[in-house]
Design an enzyme around this catalytic site. Sequence first.
Site, PDB file in Angstrom:
ATOM      1  N   SER A 124       0.816  -1.213   0.000  1.00 42.94           N
ATOM      2  CA  SER A 124       0.000   0.000   0.000  1.00 42.94           C
ATOM      3  C   SER A 124       0.848   1.261   0.000  1.00 42.94           C
ATOM      4  O   SER A 124       1.961   1.282   0.553  1.00 42.94           O
ATOM      5  CB  SER A 124      -0.891  -0.006   1.250  1.00 42.94           C
ATOM      6  OG  SER A 124      -1.456   1.253   1.490  1.00 42.94           O
ATOM      7  N   TYR A 148      -2.343   0.576   9.900  1.00 41.82           N
ATOM      8  CA  TYR A 148      -2.494  -0.179   8.652  1.00 41.82           C
ATOM      9  C   TYR A 148      -1.208  -0.108   7.833  1.00 41.82           C
ATOM     10  O   TYR A 148      -0.672  -1.136   7.378  1.00 41.82           O
ATOM     11  CB  TYR A 148      -3.664   0.363   7.837  1.00 41.82           C
ATOM     12  CG  TYR A 148      -3.736  -0.188   6.433  1.00 41.82           C
ATOM     13  CD1 TYR A 148      -4.034  -1.529   6.205  1.00 41.82           C
ATOM     14  CD2 TYR A 148      -3.493   0.630   5.328  1.00 41.82           C
ATOM     15  CE1 TYR A 148      -4.090  -2.036   4.917  1.00 41.82           C
ATOM     16  CE2 TYR A 148      -3.559   0.129   4.042  1.00 41.82           C
ATOM     17  CZ  TYR A 148      -3.852  -1.198   3.842  1.00 41.82           C
ATOM     18  OH  TYR A 148      -3.898  -1.702   2.563  1.00 41.82           O
ATOM     19  N   LYS A 152       1.581  -3.139   6.862  1.00 42.80           N
ATOM     20  CA  LYS A 152       2.002  -3.458   5.503  1.00 42.80           C
ATOM     21  C   LYS A 152       3.519  -3.376   5.355  1.00 42.80           C
ATOM     22  O   LYS A 152       4.145  -4.205   4.684  1.00 42.80           O
ATOM     23  CB  LYS A 152       1.324  -2.504   4.508  1.00 42.80           C
ATOM     24  CG  LYS A 152      -0.125  -2.827   4.238  1.00 42.80           C
ATOM     25  CD  LYS A 152      -0.276  -4.144   3.485  1.00 42.80           C
ATOM     26  CE  LYS A 152      -1.693  -4.403   3.032  1.00 42.80           C
ATOM     27  NZ  LYS A 152      -1.826  -5.670   2.294  1.00 42.80           N
TER      28      LYS A 152
END
Length: 325
Positions: A124, A148, A152
Amino acid sequence: MNLLITGGLGYIGAHLAVELLKSNANVFILDDLSNSKIQKKKNIEKLSKKKIKFIKNDLSNYKILSKILKKNKIHTVFHLAGSKAVNESFFKPYKYYLNNSFKTMQLLRAMHESDVNNIIFSSSATVYGVKNKNGIKEDGYLEPINPYGTSKLISEKLIIDQSKIKKKFNYIILRYFNPIGYHPSGLLSDDKSNDNLVPNLINKLRLKKPFLIYGRDYDTKDGTAIRDYIHINDLISAHVSSLKYLYKNKNEIFNVGTGKGYSVLEILKTFDKVLNRKITKKFVKRRKGDPAIIYCSNLRIKKKLNWRPMHNLKDMCKYALNKIY
């Protein structure tokens, strides 16, 4: 060739499965159905006119995963499974470290045990944070500002470390920017994430409620956040090109975006044109962890994979609404 897609009944996974089934590859999907429905399998098979093998499982037990990989003689793993809502990650950070980082580690351990040595990973743009100059290059600062993005980045580092431990292990990491649009059939369009602009917009249109714009005081041309949006078909073509590149025993990290930034209001105005009416909207306060502007440089993927995004913003919006609204 046997290919496994983790999270293969999700938004991106389902589109990828349909595309891979156009070749002679055997496609296996592993999904725990926590963010998807089994109906998606039937839709994939309907569109491709081919069968896929579905395995209902998560990635928590590396011994079970190893058996799955060996039994099905998997050659390459497309690792798309995981939790993906930036806003939720602030309230449930351990869910993200578990589902994204720990389970990636378990998958890698299973791949090591079963001698599966090729992975294409769904990462991402959130791994970059806010310190980079736009368009962001792959060697930019890696300082995520939300759990998040951190989850990742940890997964990326685990993959890279595995390639150092095992020399014949090959990886490609794809850092997605903001995919939008759906298959023209509408059969792969059940992404209900309220953290993503298009599903959120479609839900509001269906419910006849105003679309919420988070923040109108960003330091941008119209006060709304700017993002790099990419058509789902272009994102999927990057995966297919990556697969061919991977077989040359190349390890690489690629941004996957158009290299252009569009504001939220620009997106809505484009939807207005497609719908031939104005969308009702309401401004609310910013969400935590949302940078003002982020768009990529895609020069590396263009040069090394000869890949190009083929769809413009109007295409993206048309595909998002086709047979949905």
